[in-house]
Motif scaffolding. Sequence first.
Motif, PDB file in Angstrom:
ATOM      1  N   SER A 188      42.684  21.753  54.342  1.00  0.00           N
ATOM      2  CA  SER A 188      43.994  21.513  54.959  1.00  0.00           C
ATOM      3  C   SER A 188      44.751  22.825  55.118  1.00  0.00           C
ATOM      4  CB  SER A 188      44.813  20.532  54.114  1.00  0.00           C
ATOM      5  OG  SER A 188      44.957  21.023  52.786  1.00  0.00           O
ATOM      6  N   GLY A 189      44.009  23.874  55.494  1.00  0.00           N
ATOM      7  CA  GLY A 189      44.640  25.171  55.634  1.00  0.00           C
ATOM      8  C   GLY A 189      45.640  25.218  56.766  1.00  0.00           C
ATOM      9  N   GLY A 235      47.270  26.011  60.045  1.00  0.00           N
ATOM     10  CA  GLY A 235      46.708  26.340  61.347  1.00  0.00           C
ATOM     11  C   GLY A 235      45.395  25.649  61.663  1.00  0.00           C
ATOM     12  N   VAL A 236      44.847  24.908  60.701  1.00  0.00           N
ATOM     13  CA  VAL A 236      43.613  24.161  60.955  1.00  0.00           C
ATOM     14  C   VAL A 236      43.994  22.831  61.602  1.00  0.00           C
ATOM     15  CG1 VAL A 236      41.586  23.078  59.934  1.00  0.00           C
ATOM     16  CG2 VAL A 236      42.443  25.238  59.002  1.00  0.00           C
ATOM     17  N   SER A 237      43.508  22.598  62.813  1.00  0.00           N
ATOM     18  CA  SER A 237      43.918  21.418  63.561  1.00  0.00           C
ATOM     19  C   SER A 237      43.036  20.214  63.234  1.00  0.00           C
ATOM     20  CB  SER A 237      43.831  21.689  65.062  1.00  0.00           C
ATOM     21  OG  SER A 237      42.479  21.839  65.464  1.00  0.00           O
ATOM     22  N   ASP A 238      43.576  19.034  63.469  1.00  0.00           N
ATOM     23  CA  ASP A 238      42.789  17.809  63.316  1.00  0.00           C
ATOM     24  C   ASP A 238      41.589  17.822  64.246  1.00  0.00           C
ATOM     25  OD1 ASP A 238      44.548  16.894  61.420  1.00  0.00           O
ATOM     26  OD2 ASP A 238      45.663  15.602  62.802  1.00  0.00           O
ATOM     27  N   ALA A 239      41.773  18.348  65.452  1.00  0.00           N
ATOM     28  CA  ALA A 239      40.675  18.388  66.418  1.00  0.00           C
ATOM     29  C   ALA A 239      39.519  19.257  65.908  1.00  0.00           C
ATOM     30  CB  ALA A 239      41.176  18.911  67.759  1.00  0.00           C
ATOM     31  N   GLU A 240      39.854  20.365  65.257  1.00  0.00           N
ATOM     32  CA  GLU A 240      38.831  21.249  64.706  1.00  0.00           C
ATOM     33  C   GLU A 240      38.015  20.529  63.636  1.00  0.00           C
ATOM     34  OE1 GLU A 240      38.557  25.719  62.690  1.00  0.00           O
ATOM     35  OE2 GLU A 240      40.493  24.875  63.227  1.00  0.00           O
ATOM     36  N   LEU A 241      38.702  19.838  62.762  1.00  0.00           N
ATOM     37  CA  LEU A 241      38.019  19.094  61.707  1.00  0.00           C
ATOM     38  C   LEU A 241      37.181  17.954  62.285  1.00  0.00           C
ATOM     39  CD1 LEU A 241      40.987  18.946  59.182  1.00  0.00           C
ATOM     40  CD2 LEU A 241      38.953  20.379  58.979  1.00  0.00           C
ATOM     41  N   GLU A 242      37.736  17.276  63.268  1.00  0.00           N
ATOM     42  CA  GLU A 242      37.023  16.147  63.865  1.00  0.00           C
ATOM     43  C   GLU A 242      35.760  16.609  64.595  1.00  0.00           C
ATOM     44  OE1 GLU A 242      39.989  14.350  66.278  1.00  0.00           O
ATOM     45  OE2 GLU A 242      41.128  13.548  64.572  1.00  0.00           O
ATOM     46  N   THR A 243      35.812  17.774  65.220  1.00  0.00           N
ATOM     47  CA  THR A 243      34.649  18.272  65.935  1.00  0.00           C
ATOM     48  C   THR A 243      33.543  18.648  64.962  1.00  0.00           C
ATOM     49  OG1 THR A 243      36.071  19.109  67.688  1.00  0.00           O
ATOM     50  CG2 THR A 243      33.828  19.950  67.633  1.00  0.00           C
ATOM     51  N   GLN A 288      36.034  30.560  57.899  1.00  0.00           N
ATOM     52  CA  GLN A 288      36.589  29.204  57.871  1.00  0.00           C
ATOM     53  C   GLN A 288      36.993  28.785  56.457  1.00  0.00           C
ATOM     54  OE1 GLN A 288      33.294  27.441  59.825  1.00  0.00           O
ATOM     55  NE2 GLN A 288      34.096  27.851  61.866  1.00  0.00           N
ATOM     56  N   VAL A 289      36.231  29.229  55.459  1.00  0.00           N
ATOM     57  CA  VAL A 289      36.655  28.982  54.079  1.00  0.00           C
ATOM     58  C   VAL A 289      38.004  29.659  53.837  1.00  0.00           C
ATOM     59  CG1 VAL A 289      36.158  29.432  51.651  1.00  0.00           C
ATOM     60  CG2 VAL A 289      34.325  28.682  53.168  1.00  0.00           C
ATOM     61  N   ASP A 290      38.125  30.909  54.264  1.00  0.00           N
ATOM     62  CA  ASP A 290      39.379  31.644  54.072  1.00  0.00           C
ATOM     63  C   ASP A 290      40.546  30.971  54.791  1.00  0.00           C
ATOM     64  OD1 ASP A 290      37.982  33.534  52.612  1.00  0.00           O
ATOM     65  OD2 ASP A 290      37.743  34.916  54.300  1.00  0.00           O
ATOM     66  N   ARG A 291      40.281  30.365  55.936  1.00  0.00           N
ATOM     67  CA  ARG A 291      41.333  29.697  56.702  1.00  0.00           C
ATOM     68  C   ARG A 291      41.684  28.318  56.149  1.00  0.00           C
ATOM     69  NH1 ARG A 291      39.494  28.200  61.566  1.00  0.00           N
ATOM     70  NH2 ARG A 291      41.620  27.682  62.151  1.00  0.00           N
ATOM     71  N   GLY A 292      40.875  27.806  55.228  1.00  0.00           N
ATOM     72  CA  GLY A 292      41.164  26.498  54.651  1.00  0.00           C
ATOM     73  C   GLY A 292      40.544  25.340  55.392  1.00  0.00           C
ATOM     74  N   VAL A 293      39.499  25.605  56.174  1.00  0.00           N
ATOM     75  CA  VAL A 293      38.817  24.517  56.875  1.00  0.00           C
ATOM     76  C   VAL A 293      38.036  23.651  55.889  1.00  0.00           C
ATOM     77  CG1 VAL A 293      37.055  23.965  58.613  1.00  0.00           C
ATOM     78  CG2 VAL A 293      38.653  25.851  59.002  1.00  0.00           C
TER      79      VAL A 293
END
Length: 346
Positions: A239-240, A242-250, A328-333
């Motif tokens: 839940s970082g 700037g991490v969008s729902d669309a990014e997680l969903e993809t 992506q780990v650093d960004r909180g994905v």
Amino acid sequence: MRLGSFILNSLAFQHRESSTSLESTKETTTMAPNTTTEPIAAEVDPSIYGKSGDISKHLEGVKAQYDTKEKLEFYAQVMGDGTANIHFGKWDGVDLDEEGAYGKASEQMTDYMYDLATELYGAEGDKKVSYVDLGSGTGAAALRLCEKHDAISKATCLNLCDKQNALATERAAELGLGERIAVVTGTYEEAPFEDDSFDMSLSQDAFVHAFSKVKTYSEALRITRPGGVFVFCDLMCGSGEGVSDAELETFAATNMVNDWLSPDDNVKACQEAGWTDVTFVDLTGDIRISFQLMLKKVEKIIDEGNPAGIDEKLLNSYKSNLANRMVQVDRGVFKWGVVHAKKPAN
């Protein structure tokens, strides 16, 4: 089955906007607002890896991610690193530059989880215990633990993938552990065991592919004896900022991730299934090091001319994108860690 293929298949999920289409198997570079540009050099077949809502198709997609000759060879070299493991490691005290570092970290993670489980169960010392490994992959954890701990009366490996199971059975026989290790083909969402069969239910990096987390955790509860424990590690939704729902969903839609939950939501799913004393231990820093060492291993294999003959397309895809996994780990994905819980005693 163990986690690993998501690194390759999730290449399609870099910084997607909500308009991302999964209909094409070749992705092109896009850029989300307020993020750096990262390549999306993936070839993903949505007919295999796409989120379908059909559990039978979902399970076939999971098998396609793991149970092929090419994937088995790759994991043996990169994630196994001299061991039979294909899961992520715990890096406390491991010299990142030493030979076989990844394999040592993988084994250390297995030991950490078993020690945690036996402590919670009150089975330290010589007290006999039985356990099931849900989504056991090549059976590496059971092989290691049964060699180390005479107190394990029976380790049962439940796994979906036939080739992995054949390897586990063969290795158990070679080590003289065939009577203490049972390898069973099946899914952890419909576990083929009687109620209250095991003292402990364990899993490493497998539940990310669960069709339903609550169903999976409910099955683990059913087959665990009253007073028993449940310990698993897994990749979870971050839940970082700037991490969008669309990014997680993809990511979910291209990696056989049907039920993509955060650590808090995994804890709630365990509680809903009936587990008590549910706790999440955050080890996200360790998965970043795992990605780093996997990249180092891939680069070494390529630099040495790929002596094992691993599929070159697979190697190059991993090389191009493991660095992105660290970003992506650093960004909180992603989050990664251990959940542990207890089954109420009767």
